[in-house]
Design an enzyme around this catalytic site. Structure first.
Site, PDB file in Angstrom:
ATOM      1  N   LYS A 222       0.890  -1.428  -0.188  1.00 45.47           N
ATOM      2  CA  LYS A 222      -0.091   0.298   0.267  1.00 45.47           C
ATOM      3  C   LYS A 222       1.288   1.168   0.991  1.00 45.47           C
ATOM      4  O   LYS A 222       1.607   1.437   1.607  1.00 45.47           O
ATOM      5  CB  LYS A 222      -0.598   0.084   1.225  1.00 45.47           C
ATOM      6  CG  LYS A 222      -2.327   0.684   1.396  1.00 45.47           C
ATOM      7  CD  LYS A 222      -3.101   0.830   2.074  1.00 45.47           C
ATOM      8  CE  LYS A 222      -4.082   1.776   2.153  1.00 45.47           C
ATOM      9  NZ  LYS A 222      -3.700   3.651   2.164  1.00 45.47           N
ATOM     10  N   ARG A 227      -4.072   8.446  -5.064  1.00 38.75           N
ATOM     11  CA  ARG A 227      -4.485   7.429  -6.110  1.00 38.75           C
ATOM     12  C   ARG A 227      -4.723   8.323  -7.729  1.00 38.75           C
ATOM     13  O   ARG A 227      -4.985   9.724  -7.484  1.00 38.75           O
ATOM     14  CB  ARG A 227      -6.160   7.295  -5.489  1.00 38.75           C
ATOM     15  CG  ARG A 227      -6.381   6.338  -6.734  1.00 38.75           C
ATOM     16  CD  ARG A 227      -7.646   5.597  -6.161  1.00 38.75           C
ATOM     17  NE  ARG A 227      -7.908   4.276  -6.578  1.00 38.75           N
ATOM     18  CZ  ARG A 227      -8.809   3.526  -6.184  1.00 38.75           C
ATOM     19  NH1 ARG A 227      -8.684   3.996  -4.716  1.00 38.75           N
ATOM     20  NH2 ARG A 227      -9.690   2.670  -6.861  1.00 38.75           N
ATOM     21  N   GLU A 272      -1.069   4.539  -8.491  1.00 40.80           N
ATOM     22  CA  GLU A 272      -0.991   5.013  -6.735  1.00 40.80           C
ATOM     23  C   GLU A 272       0.620   6.398  -7.711  1.00 40.80           C
ATOM     24  O   GLU A 272       1.831   5.614  -7.785  1.00 40.80           O
ATOM     25  CB  GLU A 272      -0.478   4.397  -5.770  1.00 40.80           C
ATOM     26  CG  GLU A 272      -0.430   4.875  -4.422  1.00 40.80           C
ATOM     27  CD  GLU A 272      -1.581   5.713  -3.395  1.00 40.80           C
ATOM     28  OE1 GLU A 272      -2.530   5.209  -4.384  1.00 40.80           O
ATOM     29  OE2 GLU A 272      -1.607   6.043  -3.017  1.00 40.80           O
ATOM     30  N   PHE A 313      -2.175  -0.442 -10.595  1.00 38.38           N
ATOM     31  CA  PHE A 313      -3.103  -1.507 -10.005  1.00 38.38           C
ATOM     32  C   PHE A 313      -4.420  -1.926 -11.033  1.00 38.38           C
ATOM     33  O   PHE A 313      -4.837  -3.122 -10.210  1.00 38.38           O
ATOM     34  CB  PHE A 313      -3.189  -1.121  -8.131  1.00 38.38           C
ATOM     35  CG  PHE A 313      -3.694  -0.012  -8.197  1.00 38.38           C
ATOM     36  CD1 PHE A 313      -4.840   0.216  -8.361  1.00 38.38           C
ATOM     37  CD2 PHE A 313      -2.318   0.910  -7.935  1.00 38.38           C
ATOM     38  CE1 PHE A 313      -5.535   1.505  -7.775  1.00 38.38           C
ATOM     39  CE2 PHE A 313      -3.852   1.813  -7.102  1.00 38.38           C
ATOM     40  CZ  PHE A 313      -4.763   2.341  -6.978  1.00 38.38           C
ATOM     41  N   LYS A 395      -7.058  -3.428   3.323  1.00 40.51           N
ATOM     42  CA  LYS A 395      -6.073  -2.946   4.169  1.00 40.51           C
ATOM     43  C   LYS A 395      -5.864  -3.248   5.394  1.00 40.51           C
ATOM     44  O   LYS A 395      -6.702  -3.217   6.109  1.00 40.51           O
ATOM     45  CB  LYS A 395      -6.138  -1.452   3.409  1.00 40.51           C
ATOM     46  CG  LYS A 395      -6.943  -0.895   4.078  1.00 40.51           C
ATOM     47  CD  LYS A 395      -7.413   1.034   4.291  1.00 40.51           C
ATOM     48  CE  LYS A 395      -8.676   1.215   5.060  1.00 40.51           C
ATOM     49  NZ  LYS A 395      -8.629   3.143   4.972  1.00 40.51           N
TER      50      LYS A 395
HETATM   51  P1  AMP Z   1      -7.323   4.523   2.216  1.00 43.85           P
HETATM   52  O1  AMP Z   1      -7.235   5.750   1.932  1.00 43.85           O
HETATM   53  O2  AMP Z   1      -6.091   4.220   3.457  1.00 43.85           O
HETATM   54  O3  AMP Z   1      -8.775   3.751   2.411  1.00 43.85           O
HETATM   55  O4  AMP Z   1      -6.801   3.436   1.153  1.00 43.85           O
HETATM   56  C1  AMP Z   1      -6.800   2.909  -0.085  1.00 43.85           C
HETATM   57  C2  AMP Z   1      -6.297   4.423  -1.208  1.00 43.85           C
HETATM   58  O5  AMP Z   1      -4.926   3.363  -0.677  1.00 43.85           O
HETATM   59  C3  AMP Z   1      -6.462   3.784  -2.463  1.00 43.85           C
HETATM   60  O6  AMP Z   1      -7.238   4.474  -2.972  1.00 43.85           O
HETATM   61  C4  AMP Z   1      -5.270   4.113  -2.996  1.00 43.85           C
HETATM   62  O7  AMP Z   1      -5.008   5.361  -3.092  1.00 43.85           O
HETATM   63  C5  AMP Z   1      -3.677   3.752  -2.091  1.00 43.85           C
HETATM   64  N1  AMP Z   1      -2.936   2.597  -2.513  1.00 43.85           N
HETATM   65  C6  AMP Z   1      -1.585   2.415  -2.330  1.00 43.85           C
HETATM   66  N2  AMP Z   1      -1.257   1.698  -2.750  1.00 43.85           N
HETATM   67  C7  AMP Z   1      -2.219   1.107  -3.533  1.00 43.85           C
HETATM   68  C8  AMP Z   1      -3.063  -0.845  -4.063  1.00 43.85           C
HETATM   69  N3  AMP Z   1      -1.627  -1.254  -4.014  1.00 43.85           N
HETATM   70  N4  AMP Z   1      -3.874  -0.217  -4.418  1.00 43.85           N
HETATM   71  C9  AMP Z   1      -4.720  -0.007  -4.125  1.00 43.85           C
HETATM   72  N5  AMP Z   1      -4.712   1.209  -4.282  1.00 43.85           N
HETATM   73  C10 AMP Z   1      -3.545   1.544  -3.141  1.00 43.85           C
END
Ligand code: AMP
Length: 536
Positions: A222, A227, A272, A313, A395
């Site tokens: 992650k 994004r 990302e 991704f 996540k």
């Molecule tokens: P969160 O903002 O904590 O809900 O996590 C989701 C966000 O993680 C996504 O919208 C992406 O911006 C980010 N992200 C980072 N790495 C990845 C990945 N490998 N796959 C999908 N999203 C990712």
């Protein structure tokens, strides 16, 4: 609202847009750009009230909509109403306002706004003003508009929702629902250049739970970045953020990567984007990249100063074909086929495994590389666009997770901090009412002076928040809920002081989360959940 939509006739699209508190769909980068001061001047110009009087009223009422309503009704008693306003007229003036830029634009905006106020009844003036200041956005839940369209034109709310996920523009959807009904909505497809609602992640308490949730899981780092949804149609390339804002101008480097690295003629892909060190090419935290997102000038210099790397991704569209209905495993194969990888533009590494030990090693590598953790993805899952959809991505991050909260108030500092907003009132969102409920007051973590490039200073915060001030009294200001920040804390306590009923102990500023909208901040429910978890 359904009745209103039903009777709107030719102005349906505009009526829907205005009911949603907007003038332009999210994916357009156009903005009205009307700040508080300009609004105050316009009220004064249109009604003949002195600027001081308008400001004074604003201090006591805290809402320029109410202020303009007051002064217009005062004036209307002495003059006869001139031509009356129509939706079409209001809309065309709004568009005109958004078009103004460069020298003299403030003056031209001033006369456009005051011409609207002059022609308006007190009630109209109130809503025109709130729309201009974009203060109608908070409060009207998307669900209400969706249901109103469904009711007005006798179509299923789910069909409206599906269309919204593809188009992100209720005005266009309403027109299609009215003209072609259910069949028309079904035919709505993705369009390059119009951003798509994105698949979102759920949180998993730990890696094992995440791996156990799916038959065929795959793990990815992650990454700590932004994004981006990349649209390509031949030479036309557009970059959107997760909030569907168009950031193509700020990222000419990304446009180049796409020109060189995408083999398909047309596609919509997701990844990302992270910042990397210009010498070592090591990943840098999001806070560094965020300087690029806001940048309006000297873009080329910033591109050199803060280079980027994109980790792709997902893919939802390639050469005429929509891929939502294909499982992730197949989408990923397609993605790999259309990308010519390079060091700065490539498909993210993925480890398809159910083996905890292997996944743990991968997770630790991610943390060591200063990334946030991992995403565990279901290789069998379809892409379901839209908010909060379960079953696709989980996540996994280290626990006692920081909270993403919205700033709704602040106090002016004194002594050597005077002139700066210093303590900040934090809030969570209540999705049922769309209101923001307070849960703490934060003054730690923000710097007086910049020591490193990533520091956020009081001065910087004040600059960011000042245009959002809605009301001011006795050194305390109310701030329009817009800015989301990540906050670390020691503990969540029950507290009668705050409207959420909870208060954070020792909240500490971590970073501004520009990529998140106020609607994506923590909810009341999650705060309650975190509180319960902590008791255990
Ligand atoms: P969160 O903002 O904590 O809900 O996590 C989701 C966000 O993680 C996504 O919208 C992406 O911006 C980010 N992200 C980072 N790495 C990845 C990945 N490998 N796959 C999908 N999203 C990712």
């Amino acid at each position: 609202m359904a009745g209103l939509f039903n009777s709107a006739e030719d102005s349906l699209a505009q009526v829907v847009m205005l009911s949603n508190g907007r003038v332009f769909p999210d994916y357009e980068s156009t903005e009205l750009g009307v700040a508080t001061q300009l609004a105050i001047k316009s009220i004064s110009k249109a009604t003949g009230a002195s600027r001081r009087a308008v400001e004074k009223k604003f201090t006591s009422l805290g809402d320029l909509g109410l202020v303009v309503e007051h002064f217009v009704s005062d004036k209307k008693q002495s003059t006869l109403a001139s031509e009356s306003l129509t939706v079409g007229k209001v809309f065309s003036v709004f568009k005109e306002i958004a078009k103004q830029s460069g020298k003299g634009s403030q003056e031209r905006k001033l006369s456009l706004i005051s011409s609207l106020i002059t022609a308006a009844t007190p009630l109209e003036a109130k809503y025109v003003m709130r729309t201009l200041l974009q203060q109608l956005r908070v409060g009207i839940a998307e669900g209400v508009i969706r249901d109103a369209i469904a009711k007005a034109f006798d179509v299923k709310p789910e069909s409206v929702e599906r269309a919204w996920n593809m188009k992100s523009d209720f005005s266009e959807i309403a027109v299609i629902a009215k003209k072609y009904g259910e069949e028309g909505l079904k035919k709505i497809k993705l369009e390059i250049g119009k951003s798509v609602q994105v698949l979102l992640a759920e949180k998993s308490p730990d890696l094992k739970t995440a791996l156990d949730s799916f038959d065929s899981p795959a793990v990815e780092w992650k990454m700590d970045g932004m994004r981006c949804q990349i649209h390509k149609d031949g030479n036309r390339i557009l970059i959107f953020t997760r909030r569907l804002e168009n950031v193509t101008k700020q990222f000419p480097d990304l446009v180049k990567y796409v020109q060189r690295g995408v083999k398909a003629k047309e596609c919509i892909i997701e990844g990302e984007t992270i910042a990397v060190d210009k010498k070592t090419r090591r990943p840098l935290p999001f806070q560094v990249l965020s300087q690029r997102i806001q940048r309006k000038h000297e873009i080329e210099r910033m591109v050199k100063e803060i280079p980027t790397r994109v980790n792709l991704f997902d893919v939802v569209y390639v050469d005429g074909e929509q891929l939502f209905e294909k499982p992730l495993k197949e989408r990923r194969e397609i993605l790999e086929e259309i990308i010519k990888p390079s060091s700065e533009f490539r498909v993210i590494e993925q480890l398809a495994t159910k083996d905890l030990e292997k996944a743990e090693k991968f997770y630790n590598d991610a943390l060591r590389a200063k990334q946030e953790g991992v995403m565990v993805k279901n290789l069998d899952a379809l892409y379901i666009p839209g908010r909060n959809v379960a079953g696709g991505w989980l996540k996994v991050k280290p626990t006692m997770e920081n909270l993403d909260l919205v700033i709704v108030g602040a106090t002016w500092g004194t002594g050597k901090r005077s002139g700066w907003l210093t303590s900040f009132v934090l809030a969570v969102r209540d999705p049922d009412t769309n209101k923001f409920l307070e849960c703490g007051m934060m003054s730690t973590g923000i710097k007086e002076k910049k020591e490193s490039g990533m520091d956020v200073t009081y001065e910087g915060m004040t600059k960011t928040l000042k245009p959002l001030v809605e009301k001011e009294a006795g050194g305390i200001v109310k701030i329009k809920p817009k800015i989301v920040i990540e906050v670390a804390y020691e503990e969540i306590q029950k507290s009668p002081t705050y409207s959420s009923g909870f208060g954070l102990r020792f909240p500490r500023f971590v970073r501004i989360r520009n990529e998140k909208s106020e609607r994506e901040s923590e909810t009341m429910e999650r705060l309650q959940k975190m509180y319960d978890m902590q008791k255990k």
